[in-house]
Design a protein around this motif. Structure first.
Motif, PDB file in Angstrom:
ATOM      1  N   HIS A 181       0.840  -1.208   0.000  1.00 25.37           N
ATOM      2  CA  HIS A 181       0.000   0.000   0.000  1.00 25.37           C
ATOM      3  C   HIS A 181       0.874   1.256   0.000  1.00 25.37           C
ATOM      4  N   ILE A 182       1.962   1.198   0.764  1.00 27.80           N
ATOM      5  CA  ILE A 182       2.868   2.356   0.803  1.00 27.80           C
ATOM      6  C   ILE A 182       3.455   2.600  -0.583  1.00 27.80           C
ATOM      7  N   GLN A 183       3.808   1.547  -1.240  1.00 25.76           N
ATOM      8  CA  GLN A 183       4.366   1.699  -2.593  1.00 25.76           C
ATOM      9  C   GLN A 183       3.335   2.269  -3.541  1.00 25.76           C
ATOM     10  N   GLU A 184       2.098   1.827  -3.419  1.00 29.16           N
ATOM     11  CA  GLU A 184       1.045   2.378  -4.283  1.00 29.16           C
ATOM     12  C   GLU A 184       0.844   3.861  -4.038  1.00 29.16           C
ATOM     13  N   ILE A 185       0.966   4.254  -2.789  1.00 31.94           N
ATOM     14  CA  ILE A 185       0.816   5.686  -2.474  1.00 31.94           C
ATOM     15  C   ILE A 185       1.994   6.453  -3.052  1.00 31.94           C
ATOM     16  N   ASN A 186       3.175   5.881  -2.903  1.00 34.54           N
ATOM     17  CA  ASN A 186       4.364   6.591  -3.420  1.00 34.54           C
ATOM     18  C   ASN A 186       4.306   6.765  -4.925  1.00 34.54           C
ATOM     19  N   LYS A 187       3.641   5.834  -5.595  1.00 26.99           N
ATOM     20  CA  LYS A 187       3.540   5.955  -7.065  1.00 26.99           C
ATOM     21  C   LYS A 187       2.676   7.138  -7.472  1.00 26.99           C
ATOM     22  N   CYS A 188       1.851   7.627  -6.540  1.00 24.90           N
ATOM     23  CA  CYS A 188       0.950   8.731  -6.876  1.00 24.90           C
ATOM     24  C   CYS A 188       1.683  10.076  -6.869  1.00 24.90           C
ATOM     25  N   PHE A 189       2.935  10.076  -6.350  1.00 26.50           N
ATOM     26  CA  PHE A 189       3.644  11.349  -6.221  1.00 26.50           C
ATOM     27  C   PHE A 189       4.941  11.297  -7.013  1.00 26.50           C
ATOM     28  N   PRO A 190       5.431  12.470  -7.447  1.00 29.41           N
ATOM     29  CA  PRO A 190       6.723  12.477  -8.138  1.00 29.41           C
ATOM     30  C   PRO A 190       7.837  11.974  -7.223  1.00 29.41           C
ATOM     31  N   GLU A 191       8.871  11.427  -7.854  1.00 26.73           N
ATOM     32  CA  GLU A 191       9.917  10.763  -7.080  1.00 26.73           C
ATOM     33  C   GLU A 191      10.641  11.731  -6.161  1.00 26.73           C
ATOM     34  N   GLU A 192      10.825  13.004  -6.683  1.00 20.64           N
ATOM     35  CA  GLU A 192      11.582  13.968  -5.876  1.00 20.64           C
ATOM     36  C   GLU A 192      10.856  14.263  -4.567  1.00 20.64           C
ATOM     37  N   ILE A 193       9.551  14.342  -4.692  1.00 14.60           N
ATOM     38  CA  ILE A 193       8.785  14.684  -3.496  1.00 14.60           C
ATOM     39  C   ILE A 193       8.841  13.528  -2.507  1.00 14.60           C
ATOM     40  N   VAL A 194       8.772  12.325  -3.030  1.00 12.02           N
ATOM     41  CA  VAL A 194       8.833  11.163  -2.146  1.00 12.02           C
ATOM     42  C   VAL A 194      10.190  11.117  -1.452  1.00 12.02           C
ATOM     43  N   ARG A 195      11.233  11.405  -2.254  1.00 12.78           N
ATOM     44  CA  ARG A 195      12.575  11.387  -1.668  1.00 12.78           C
ATOM     45  C   ARG A 195      12.743  12.517  -0.675  1.00 12.78           C
ATOM     46  N   TYR A 196      12.111  13.651  -0.994  1.00 15.62           N
ATOM     47  CA  TYR A 196      12.235  14.816  -0.107  1.00 15.62           C
ATOM     48  C   TYR A 196      11.677  14.503   1.269  1.00 15.62           C
ATOM     49  N   TYR A 197      10.564  13.749   1.283  1.00 15.54           N
ATOM     50  CA  TYR A 197       9.919  13.478   2.563  1.00 15.54           C
ATOM     51  C   TYR A 197      10.424  12.199   3.223  1.00 15.54           C
ATOM     52  N   SER A 198      11.287  11.490   2.548  1.00 15.14           N
ATOM     53  CA  SER A 198      11.776  10.248   3.175  1.00 15.14           C
ATOM     54  C   SER A 198      12.727  10.621   4.312  1.00 15.14           C
ATOM     55  N   PRO A 199      12.782   9.803   5.347  1.00 14.07           N
ATOM     56  CA  PRO A 199      13.573  10.159   6.528  1.00 14.07           C
ATOM     57  C   PRO A 199      15.078  10.162   6.201  1.00 14.07           C
ATOM     58  N   GLY A 200      15.782  11.069   6.801  1.00 10.99           N
ATOM     59  CA  GLY A 200      17.226  11.145   6.598  1.00 10.99           C
ATOM     60  C   GLY A 200      17.615  11.821   5.296  1.00 10.99           C
ATOM     61  N   TYR A 201      16.661  12.392   4.584  1.00 14.31           N
ATOM     62  CA  TYR A 201      17.007  13.025   3.292  1.00 14.31           C
ATOM     63  C   TYR A 201      17.840  14.284   3.503  1.00 14.31           C
ATOM     64  N   SER A 202      17.533  15.041   4.536  1.00 13.31           N
ATOM     65  CA  SER A 202      18.301  16.261   4.796  1.00 13.31           C
ATOM     66  C   SER A 202      19.751  15.910   5.129  1.00 13.31           C
TER      67      SER A 202
END
Lengths: 343, 513
Positions: free
Chosen positions: B473-494
């Protein structure tokens, strides 16, 4: 002799051997021929079979080819029809689909789930709920009012009933007591009343109970019904009040009354039903002795005149209440006859 | 010695006996005297007085015995062991009405404590004698006999069957028709005690024509009578659909709804119990209650009452909603969800909360519309709290979990799901995430909202096992958003970005220019 025999045996043996060898040779030859014949037959049969197969194969190929042709033409026709259909569908679809959607929606609402009916039902439920709530609210208020009224009337009755125990003064709303007021109390009451505002509507005041002290109803008034004597009425009215909490009846009153009843029942009871050893003590059926014509039979249910008349009319001879005595029957005797004889 | 002197002696003896038995009867009304009386062996002294010549002494002795037996089961057993019961049963047939009342009182006092004592009373042949007393002229005797029969039948179905086999039911139905209020009450209570054990016993009572007579007494102003009548109806209708339909055919609706506004709590509770027992059987019966305005009346009643009194009403709403989505929508439209939400936040008792949670689950499990009605009332966080809280009982936790699961599987109202995303445990979270995965691919505004509310960030922080449903389900949700945004919100990205900054070497051309 033995030599000849042995020689003969030898010859025979040799003959046997030769014959056996010949037979074996012949057998071998036969076998070889047989095998050769089999081979040849096999080869020939194979050729024959091949020839037959070729014919059959050709025939089946022809038939199969024909059938395949038929099937494939059918297939091609179907595919072409399907293509045509799809083409037409595509062409007319945008016009037909809305009609179908309309019909399917109507049909599902009609048979499977009628949303409009459900909506109407829910609106009716809301309306009914409001009505029910208001009705229940009214009923609740009515119940509260009834409770309050019941309590009020109970308290008012209680006040009235204990008034003469707790107070000798007159209270508002409670009837004036019959205890005579002193002159000073009467004057004080009058002074109190002077300061009160008189009502606009002048109502004739009720006469005070003291005026009825020596009241005697006039002779010319005819009283109908079960009234008491006038003197006893006056006596009761003038009797002084003696309020007391002491109960007038004693604790053992019920026992005393029962004893008294028992004693009196012996006196009142003129005739007891006669009991015999043969009769059972319990559960004797009550036999009505209405038609027993003796002086001692109780007659609770007709008056004197009827009794007298019936006595005169239906004067039957003495009928005994005692059970029948077989000896008397045999002799043909009766008490009545016996009494006559004695007299 | 003259005759008078002889009689005086006997009178004195009789007076002493009377005084003794009356004093003992008076003393036995106070609980503090009972143990003293028991210690002095009062049973042995009272037993011969039951056979006294004077009727008053007999009656008072029986009354005293009844009061003693009424106090506790030890004294009742002492009465049984003293062989008093057979004498009482014999006297029931022979003596006057005062003695019959006292004897029936003793039988009742003995039978009320336990099934074994009640069986002893039955074994003494008391049932036939009591049934004969029901045919007496005096209403007091009938009342005492009916009371004793009710107490015997109360314990188990075998004793109730014995009472029925003795032929008590038609006579009890006749007692209900008597004008005396106390007799009506006791007869209704006895019928209720008989009906409660099995459908066959309830059918016996129905066949005796009790329903029509009981139905007439629903609107009687006496509260004690009403409570017994309503209890009897509830016990009849709880067994089967046919019995419930017979009760409803007596046209108790909508008159019975006025009993929900009674001043006595027991009347209200019994009314709600009756409505619940009728509603639990079929959707048609629920429809009937709904058409009579019963749902609104019950919703108001659960709002006006507190504690155990409101429990049958809560269960009734749950049963109604469980049958079909239309009935569940009717409960929603009658403001049932708001009231249940208030109860869930106000109540302290776990069993009442469990019933409320169960009812909410039944309402919200049908369609997204129903689930939205539940979600809009802000009930989901309370359900989650009931599930998570260590103070909640096991039953409450189980029911909360089931209700949450049922509602979440239909809920597409995303604002109500956000709080659950933050606090829910993994077994609830997977349902929440599943709903997001259904809605987000088709709704751009919801996706925007999801990002701005921090939901996407929260999703990236979830640690799911690879291959599990949650991970999918998480993967399906991530597919709904652009990759940059998903990466931006992933933990440890900063951290990763900063490390890249540190590791970055500017090019030499830029340096020379």
């Amino acid at each position: 002799m033995s030599l000849y025999l042995s020689y003969g045996k030898l010859l025979i043996d040799q003959l046997d051997l030769a014959i056996t060898q010949k037979y074996e040779e012949a057998e071998r030859f036969r076998r070889t021929e047989h095998l050769a014949a089999c081979k040849l037959q096999k080869w020939w049969k194979k050729i024959l079979l091949k020839l037959k197969d070729r014919k059959r194969t050709r025939a089946s190929t022809m038939v199969l080819g024909f059938m395949r042709k038929v099937v494939s033409t059918k297939k091609v026709e179907l595919i072409e029809n399907h293509k045509k259909t799809m083409k037409l569908r595509k062409q007319y679809g945008k016009h037909v689909t809305p009609l179908q959607a309309l019909w399917r929606g109507y049909y599902s609402r009609k048979t499977i789930m009628d949303f409009y009916k459900r909506k109407a039902l829910l609106e009716a439920v809301v309306k009914k709920n409001e009505e029910t709530r208001s009705h229940l609210h009214k009923m609740h208020n009515l119940q509260l009012r009834m409770e309050r009224w019941r309590r009020h009337s109970y308290m008012a009755n209680a006040r009235k009933s204990i008034h003469f125990l707790i107070s000798t003064r007159a209270r508002e709303g409670i009837p004036e007591n019959v205890i005579e007021k002193t002159a000073e109390e009467a004057a004080a009451l009058k002074r109190k009343k002077r300061h009160t505002v008189e009502p606009l509507v002048i109502v004739q005041p009720l006469p005070s109970p003291r005026r009825y002290k020596n009241y005697v109803p006039p002779d010319d008034i005819e009283c109908f019904g079960p009234f008491r004597r006038k003197e006893s009425v006056i006596e009761q009215k003038n009797r002084p009040l003696e309020p007391t909490l002491r109960v007038s009846t004693s604790y053992n009153i019920t026992e005393r009354e029962r004893k008294k009843d028992k004693q009196e029942s012996w006196i009142k009871c003129i005739q007891k039903p006669m009991k015999f050893a043969t009769a059972s003590s319990k559960c004797t059926n009550y036999d009505r002795t209405l038609w027993g014509h003796t002086e001692y039979n109780p007659r609770d249910f007709c008056n004197k005149t009827i009794r007298y008349e019936s006595q005169c009319k239906n004067k039957l001879p003495f009928i005994s209440q005692v059970p029948v005595i077989p000896l008397f029957d045999r002799l043909g005797k009766s008490y009545a006859e016996r009494s006559k004889l004695i007299k | 010695m003259s005759q008078r002197q002889v009689l005086l002696v006997f009178e004195q003896y009789q007076k002493a006996r009377t005084e003794f038995v009356q004093t003992v009867a008076e003393l036995s009304t106070r609980p503090q005297n009972i143990e003293t009386l028991q210690a002095t062996g009062v049973m042995q002294l009272l037993r011969p007085l039951l056979l006294d010549v004077v009727p008053t002494v007999q009656q008072t002795a029986a009354l005293a015995l009844g009061r003693l037996a009424n106090y506790n089961d030890d004294l009742a057993e002492a009465v049984v062991k003293s062989d008093i019961l057979p004498q009482l049963v014999y006297s029931l047939a022979e003596q006057n009405r005062f003695y019959k009342k006292a004897a029936a009182f003793v039988l009742r006092a003995v039978a009320k404590h336990s099934p074994q004592l009640a069986q002893t009373v039955v074994d003494c042949g008391a049932l036939d004698a009591l049934v004969i007393c029901l045919e007496e002229f005096d209403p007091g005797v009938k009342e005492a006999a009916a009371w004793a029969l009710g107490y015997i039948a109360r314990h188990n179905d075998e004793l109730a069957q014995a009472v029925v086999d003795a032929g008590a039911v038609p006579l009890l139905v006749l007692c209900i028709q008597e004008p005396e209020l106390s007799l009506k009450r006791i007869a209704a209570s006895a019928l209720s005690d008989i009906c409660k054990h099995s459908p066959e016993l309830a059918q016996t009572v129905v066949d005796a024509g009790a329903i029509a007579h009981l139905a007439q007494m629903i609107l009687n102003p006496d509260s004690k009578l009403k409570r017994q009548v309503l209890s009897a109806f509830a016990q009849i209708s709880k067994h089967s659909v046919e019995l419930a339909e017979l009760v409803v055919e007596a046209e108790i609706f909508p008159a019975v709804l006025t009993c929900l506004k009674d001043s006595h709590e027991v009347v209200i509770k019994n009314t709600a119990t009756l409505i619940r027992e009728i509603a639990k059987h079929t959707p048609e019966l629920c429809q009937l209650i709904m058409n009579a305005g019963g749902v609104a009346a019950v919703v108001d009643y659960i709002g006006d009452t507190k504690g155990n009194v409101r429990l049958p009403g809560i269960m009734m709403l749950g049963y109604v909603a469980a049958h079909s989505e239309t009935l569940a929508m009717a409960v929603i439209v009658s403001k049932g969800v708001n009231q249940l939400a208030i109860i869930l936040s106000d109540e302290q008792e776990d069993h009442i909360k469990a019933a409320t949670v169960w009812a909410l689950g039944q309402i919200g499990r049908h369609t997204p519309e129903h689930a939205k009605a539940i979600a809009v009332s802000n009930v989901l966080p309370k359900l989650l709290q009931s599930y998570i809280s260590p103070d909640s009982s096991e039953d409450l936790q189980t029911k909360s979990k089931k209700a949450l699961k049922n509602i979440l599987q239909k809920c597409v109202y995303l604002p109500a799901l956000e709080p659950l995303l933050q606090e829910a445990p993994p077994n609830i979270l997977k349902h929440v995430v599943a709903q997001y995965s259904k809605v987000l691919p088709n709704d751009p505004s919801a996706r925007r909202m999801f990002v701005t509310s921090g939901g996407l960030k929260k999703i990236q922080e979830i640690r799911a096992e690879p291959g599990s449903a949650l991970q999918e389900h998480i993967q399906e949700i991530n597919k709904c958003f652009p990759e940059e945004i998903v990466r931006y919100y992933s933990p440890g990205y900063s951290e990763a970005l900063l490390q890249r900054v540190e590791g970055f070497k500017p090019s030499t051309e830029m340096q020379t220019s």
